[in-house]
Design a protein around this motif. Structure first.
Motif, PDB file in Angstrom:
ATOM      1  N   VAL A  16       0.842  -1.210   0.000  1.00  0.00           N
ATOM      2  CA  VAL A  16       0.000   0.000   0.000  1.00  0.00           C
ATOM      3  C   VAL A  16       0.873   1.255   0.000  1.00  0.00           C
ATOM      4  CG1 VAL A  16      -1.639   1.334   1.383  1.00  0.00           C
ATOM      5  CG2 VAL A  16      -2.016  -1.101   1.025  1.00  0.00           C
ATOM      6  N   ILE A  17       1.932   1.255   0.802  1.00  0.00           N
ATOM      7  CA  ILE A  17       2.830   2.419   0.842  1.00  0.00           C
ATOM      8  C   ILE A  17       3.512   2.605  -0.504  1.00  0.00           C
ATOM      9  CG2 ILE A  17       4.956   3.311   1.867  1.00  0.00           C
ATOM     10  CD1 ILE A  17       4.032   2.045   4.520  1.00  0.00           C
ATOM     11  N   ALA A  18       3.969   1.508  -1.111  1.00  0.00           N
ATOM     12  CA  ALA A  18       4.599   1.595  -2.430  1.00  0.00           C
ATOM     13  C   ALA A  18       3.608   2.113  -3.469  1.00  0.00           C
ATOM     14  CB  ALA A  18       5.137   0.232  -2.837  1.00  0.00           C
ATOM     15  N   LEU A  19       2.366   1.671  -3.377  1.00  0.00           N
ATOM     16  CA  LEU A  19       1.341   2.126  -4.310  1.00  0.00           C
ATOM     17  C   LEU A  19       1.095   3.627  -4.153  1.00  0.00           C
ATOM     18  CD1 LEU A  19      -0.718   1.248  -6.447  1.00  0.00           C
ATOM     19  CD2 LEU A  19      -2.345   0.800  -4.612  1.00  0.00           C
ATOM     20  N   LEU A  20       1.069   4.115  -2.912  1.00  0.00           N
ATOM     21  CA  LEU A  20       0.868   5.546  -2.673  1.00  0.00           C
ATOM     22  C   LEU A  20       2.061   6.369  -3.155  1.00  0.00           C
ATOM     23  CD1 LEU A  20      -0.739   5.475   0.882  1.00  0.00           C
ATOM     24  CD2 LEU A  20      -1.864   6.022  -1.289  1.00  0.00           C
ATOM     25  N   ILE A  21       3.277   5.860  -2.974  1.00  0.00           N
ATOM     26  CA  ILE A  21       4.469   6.615  -3.350  1.00  0.00           C
ATOM     27  C   ILE A  21       4.669   6.631  -4.860  1.00  0.00           C
ATOM     28  CG2 ILE A  21       7.001   6.616  -3.227  1.00  0.00           C
ATOM     29  CD1 ILE A  21       6.735   5.609  -0.352  1.00  0.00           C
ATOM     30  N   PHE A  22       4.564   5.479  -5.506  1.00  0.00           N
ATOM     31  CA  PHE A  22       4.907   5.381  -6.923  1.00  0.00           C
ATOM     32  C   PHE A  22       3.711   5.475  -7.852  1.00  0.00           C
ATOM     33  CE2 PHE A  22       8.329   3.011  -4.750  1.00  0.00           C
ATOM     34  CZ  PHE A  22       9.384   3.834  -5.090  1.00  0.00           C
ATOM     35  N   GLY A  23       2.535   5.189  -7.378  1.00  0.00           N
ATOM     36  CA  GLY A  23       1.351   5.246  -8.216  1.00  0.00           C
ATOM     37  C   GLY A  23       1.131   3.943  -8.961  1.00  0.00           C
ATOM     38  N   PRO A  24      -0.095   3.761  -9.454  1.00  0.00           N
ATOM     39  CA  PRO A  24      -0.438   2.490 -10.096  1.00  0.00           C
ATOM     40  C   PRO A  24       0.248   2.260 -11.441  1.00  0.00           C
ATOM     41  CG  PRO A  24      -2.275   4.015 -10.236  1.00  0.00           C
ATOM     42  CD  PRO A  24      -1.231   4.653  -9.355  1.00  0.00           C
ATOM     43  N   LYS A  25       0.687   3.314 -12.103  1.00  0.00           N
ATOM     44  CA  LYS A  25       1.326   3.147 -13.410  1.00  0.00           C
ATOM     45  C   LYS A  25       2.777   2.688 -13.279  1.00  0.00           C
ATOM     46  CE  LYS A  25      -1.577   6.423 -15.847  1.00  0.00           C
ATOM     47  NZ  LYS A  25      -1.629   7.667 -16.610  1.00  0.00           N
ATOM     48  N   LYS A  26       3.471   3.161 -12.269  1.00  0.00           N
ATOM     49  CA  LYS A  26       4.886   2.831 -12.090  1.00  0.00           C
ATOM     50  C   LYS A  26       5.099   1.520 -11.342  1.00  0.00           C
ATOM     51  CE  LYS A  26       8.241   5.759 -13.134  1.00  0.00           C
ATOM     52  NZ  LYS A  26       9.244   5.413 -14.105  1.00  0.00           N
ATOM     53  N   LEU A  27       4.143   1.108 -10.532  1.00  0.00           N
ATOM     54  CA  LEU A  27       4.314  -0.062  -9.671  1.00  0.00           C
ATOM     55  C   LEU A  27       4.620  -1.354 -10.442  1.00  0.00           C
ATOM     56  CD1 LEU A  27       4.443  -0.392  -6.678  1.00  0.00           C
ATOM     57  CD2 LEU A  27       2.054  -1.052  -6.675  1.00  0.00           C
ATOM     58  N   PRO A  28       3.915  -1.681 -11.540  1.00  0.00           N
ATOM     59  CA  PRO A  28       4.266  -2.896 -12.289  1.00  0.00           C
ATOM     60  C   PRO A  28       5.682  -2.850 -12.874  1.00  0.00           C
ATOM     61  CG  PRO A  28       2.084  -2.161 -12.918  1.00  0.00           C
ATOM     62  CD  PRO A  28       2.689  -1.077 -12.064  1.00  0.00           C
ATOM     63  N   GLU A  29       6.077  -1.661 -13.312  1.00  0.00           N
ATOM     64  CA  GLU A  29       7.425  -1.479 -13.862  1.00  0.00           C
ATOM     65  C   GLU A  29       8.489  -1.716 -12.782  1.00  0.00           C
ATOM     66  OE1 GLU A  29       9.636   2.350 -15.621  1.00  0.00           O
ATOM     67  OE2 GLU A  29       7.630   2.003 -16.440  1.00  0.00           O
ATOM     68  N   ILE A  30       8.241  -1.188 -11.603  1.00  0.00           N
ATOM     69  CA  ILE A  30       9.171  -1.369 -10.484  1.00  0.00           C
ATOM     70  C   ILE A  30       9.198  -2.837 -10.058  1.00  0.00           C
ATOM     71  CG2 ILE A  30       9.572  -0.798  -8.057  1.00  0.00           C
ATOM     72  CD1 ILE A  30       8.433   1.995  -8.717  1.00  0.00           C
ATOM     73  N   GLY A  31       8.041  -3.474 -10.012  1.00  0.00           N
ATOM     74  CA  GLY A  31       7.972  -4.891  -9.654  1.00  0.00           C
ATOM     75  C   GLY A  31       8.731  -5.758 -10.648  1.00  0.00           C
ATOM     76  N   SER A  32       8.602  -5.431 -11.914  1.00  0.00           N
ATOM     77  CA  SER A  32       9.315  -6.174 -12.947  1.00  0.00           C
ATOM     78  C   SER A  32      10.825  -6.013 -12.789  1.00  0.00           C
ATOM     79  CB  SER A  32       8.871  -5.687 -14.327  1.00  0.00           C
ATOM     80  OG  SER A  32       9.619  -6.302 -15.332  1.00  0.00           O
ATOM     81  N   SER A  33      11.262  -4.793 -12.554  1.00  0.00           N
ATOM     82  CA  SER A  33      12.690  -4.534 -12.364  1.00  0.00           C
ATOM     83  C   SER A  33      13.209  -5.251 -11.128  1.00  0.00           C
ATOM     84  CB  SER A  33      12.949  -3.033 -12.223  1.00  0.00           C
ATOM     85  OG  SER A  33      12.593  -2.354 -13.398  1.00  0.00           O
ATOM     86  N   LEU A  34      12.442  -5.230 -10.074  1.00  0.00           N
ATOM     87  CA  LEU A  34      12.839  -5.911  -8.843  1.00  0.00           C
ATOM     88  C   LEU A  34      12.922  -7.424  -9.060  1.00  0.00           C
ATOM     89  CD1 LEU A  34      13.482  -5.581  -5.838  1.00  0.00           C
ATOM     90  CD2 LEU A  34      11.047  -5.835  -5.378  1.00  0.00           C
ATOM     91  N   GLY A  35      11.956  -7.975  -9.782  1.00  0.00           N
ATOM     92  CA  GLY A  35      11.967  -9.402 -10.097  1.00  0.00           C
ATOM     93  C   GLY A  35      13.185  -9.795 -10.917  1.00  0.00           C
ATOM     94  N   LYS A  36      13.530  -8.973 -11.902  1.00  0.00           N
ATOM     95  CA  LYS A  36      14.711  -9.242 -12.726  1.00  0.00           C
ATOM     96  C   LYS A  36      15.980  -9.168 -11.890  1.00  0.00           C
ATOM     97  CE  LYS A  36      12.717  -7.658 -17.069  1.00  0.00           C
ATOM     98  NZ  LYS A  36      12.731  -6.608 -18.096  1.00  0.00           N
TER      99      LYS A  36
END
Length: 75
Positions: A16-36
């Motif tokens: 929830v905190i990550a969603l508030l900070i980065f927003g819904p558009k950036k969150l999948p991109e950040i998750g993908s980068s973190l997964g890689k």
């Protein structure tokens, strides 16, 4: 569910905190980068482990060959 010592409630709060900070558009991109990044770290860790195991086996083989050649001949 207990990943890295973090339970489900803590994971939800972090999400929830990550969603508030980065927003819904950036969150999948950040998750993908973190997964890689995690996958890359795991691959490097496995490669290091296999290299270490290979070197250890090679040293043990050399050590056992050296100790066999030092034994006196029994006639």
């Amino acid at each position: 569910m207990n990943i890295f010592g973090i339970g489900l409630p803590e994971a939800i709060v972090i999400l929830v905190i990550a969603l508030l900070i980065f927003g819904p558009k950036k969150l999948p991109e950040i998750g993908s980068s973190l997964g890689k990044a995690i996958r890359s770290f795991q691959d490097a860790s496995k490669e290091f482990e296999s290299e270490l195991k290979r070197e250890t086996e090679q040293l043990n083989a050399q050590k056992s060959q050296g100790s066999q050649s030092e034994k006196p001949d029994e006639a």
